[in-house]
Design an enzyme around this catalytic site. Structure first.
Site, PDB file in Angstrom:
ATOM      1  N   ALA A  89       4.633  -4.401 -10.906  1.00 49.55           N
ATOM      2  CA  ALA A  89       5.305  -3.015 -10.817  1.00 49.55           C
ATOM      3  C   ALA A  89       4.544  -2.171  -9.706  1.00 49.55           C
ATOM      4  O   ALA A  89       3.511  -2.295  -9.433  1.00 49.55           O
ATOM      5  CB  ALA A  89       4.784  -2.536 -12.340  1.00 49.55           C
ATOM      6  N   ASN A 134      17.341  -3.953 -15.665  1.00 51.54           N
ATOM      7  CA  ASN A 134      16.995  -2.986 -16.720  1.00 51.54           C
ATOM      8  C   ASN A 134      17.463  -1.607 -15.967  1.00 51.54           C
ATOM      9  O   ASN A 134      17.948  -1.466 -14.728  1.00 51.54           O
ATOM     10  CB  ASN A 134      15.439  -2.960 -16.629  1.00 51.54           C
ATOM     11  CG  ASN A 134      14.867  -2.417 -17.968  1.00 51.54           C
ATOM     12  OD1 ASN A 134      15.695  -1.248 -18.690  1.00 51.54           O
ATOM     13  ND2 ASN A 134      13.903  -2.960 -18.863  1.00 51.54           N
ATOM     14  N   THR A 156       7.035  -6.218   1.629  1.00 47.70           N
ATOM     15  CA  THR A 156       7.639  -6.368   3.124  1.00 47.70           C
ATOM     16  C   THR A 156       7.960  -7.539   3.798  1.00 47.70           C
ATOM     17  O   THR A 156       8.269  -7.576   4.892  1.00 47.70           O
ATOM     18  CB  THR A 156       6.390  -5.466   3.924  1.00 47.70           C
ATOM     19  OG1 THR A 156       5.210  -6.183   3.809  1.00 47.70           O
ATOM     20  CG2 THR A 156       6.231  -3.996   3.304  1.00 47.70           C
ATOM     21  N   LYS A 157       7.438  -8.625   3.020  1.00 45.85           N
ATOM     22  CA  LYS A 157       7.519 -10.025   3.785  1.00 45.85           C
ATOM     23  C   LYS A 157       7.761 -10.905   2.441  1.00 45.85           C
ATOM     24  O   LYS A 157       7.484 -10.701   1.353  1.00 45.85           O
ATOM     25  CB  LYS A 157       6.233 -10.461   4.455  1.00 45.85           C
ATOM     26  CG  LYS A 157       4.989 -10.513   3.709  1.00 45.85           C
ATOM     27  CD  LYS A 157       3.827 -10.735   4.746  1.00 45.85           C
ATOM     28  CE  LYS A 157       2.875 -10.950   4.048  1.00 45.85           C
ATOM     29  NZ  LYS A 157       1.373 -11.165   4.971  1.00 45.85           N
ATOM     30  N   ARG A 205      -2.435 -14.042  -6.775  1.00 41.44           N
ATOM     31  CA  ARG A 205      -2.531 -15.434  -7.391  1.00 41.44           C
ATOM     32  C   ARG A 205      -1.286 -16.204  -7.426  1.00 41.44           C
ATOM     33  O   ARG A 205      -0.195 -15.715  -7.093  1.00 41.44           O
ATOM     34  CB  ARG A 205      -3.587 -15.628  -8.605  1.00 41.44           C
ATOM     35  CG  ARG A 205      -2.875 -15.132  -9.841  1.00 41.44           C
ATOM     36  CD  ARG A 205      -3.629 -15.127 -11.079  1.00 41.44           C
ATOM     37  NE  ARG A 205      -2.938 -14.923 -12.294  1.00 41.44           N
ATOM     38  CZ  ARG A 205      -2.383 -15.912 -13.005  1.00 41.44           C
ATOM     39  NH1 ARG A 205      -2.356 -17.089 -12.684  1.00 41.44           N
ATOM     40  NH2 ARG A 205      -1.616 -15.366 -14.195  1.00 41.44           N
ATOM     41  N   HIS A 240      16.473   2.315   9.115  1.00 39.31           N
ATOM     42  CA  HIS A 240      16.897   2.868  10.264  1.00 39.31           C
ATOM     43  C   HIS A 240      15.930   2.691  11.472  1.00 39.31           C
ATOM     44  O   HIS A 240      14.676   2.290  11.279  1.00 39.31           O
ATOM     45  CB  HIS A 240      16.770   4.273  10.154  1.00 39.31           C
ATOM     46  CG  HIS A 240      17.971   4.718   8.887  1.00 39.31           C
ATOM     47  ND1 HIS A 240      18.995   4.845   9.228  1.00 39.31           N
ATOM     48  CD2 HIS A 240      17.401   5.027   7.539  1.00 39.31           C
ATOM     49  CE1 HIS A 240      19.739   5.266   8.121  1.00 39.31           C
ATOM     50  NE2 HIS A 240      19.015   5.373   7.039  1.00 39.31           N
TER      51      HIS A 240
END
Length: 191
Positions: free
Chosen positions: A161, A88, A166-167, A184, A118
């Site tokens: 959204a 999108n 991070t993993k 879930r 960084h």
């Protein structure tokens, strides 16, 4: 320098601020500016858009792929697109570390896929570290979500959204929040 060779040289190491590879990276970026301008500033047919995008990423783009402008990338040459993908408006792919998007993936407006980071150390902060991102088949990335370096989103997974991932996200998981957590799992028979 060929982009696959460049990718091999930059992965799994710190690129320091004075590293000669940065000039090669910047040269690729400069070459891509003209194509990004064309994608985002000209009224193109879907075929012209796919052809220009293919030139930017260095591979043909299947006719089943739909990308709505504006489309942003800081590098371009390390993006791999499958088939039947929908991206999108306003999506940012920071792809120096490589972004692989498998078949049937949906990416909502203003999502960000970031393969560059960084170092924390102030003396090294101008350097770069890169890790790949992989969106597996039929994943859905929600509007405004951020996917950080080194993350794989599993098959049929959903990133809500505005989530910050991070993993890695397992197959069939729905994640939300910052940092994203599993809320879930999807039952494959859900309507």
């Amino acid at each position: 320098m060929e982009s696959s060779s460049l990718l091999q040289q930059i992965q799994n190491r710190l690129i320091e601020a004075d590293d000669p590879l940065l000039e090669q990276i910047h040269a690729v970026q400069r070459d891509g500016e003209r194509l990004l301008h064309r994608l985002n500033q000209q009224l193109l047919s879907p075929m012209e858009f796919r052809e220009t995008l293919g030139e930017l990423i260095g591979q043909p783009v299947d006719e089943s792929v739909v990308v709505l402008p504006p489309f942003y990338t800081d590098f371009g040459r390390h993006i791999s697109l499958g088939t039947d993908i929908f991206i999108n408006r306003g999506v940012m792919l920071t792809d120096l570390g490589s972004i692989q998007i498998d078949d049937h993936v949906l990416i909502g407006p203003f999502a960000k896929l970031l393969t560059v980071n960084h170092p924390v150390s102030p003396s090294e902060r101008r350097g770069l570290s890169v890790k790949p991102i992989h969106l597996k088949g039929n994943a859905w990335i929600g509007a405004g979500a951020t996917i950080l370096p080194g993350v794989t989103i599993g098959e049929n997974a959903i990133v809500a959204a505005d989530a910050t991932v991070t993993k890695d996200v397992p197959d069939l998981a729905i994640v939300a929040g910052t940092p994203a957590r599993i809320i879930r799992y999807i039952n494959e028979s859900e309507d």
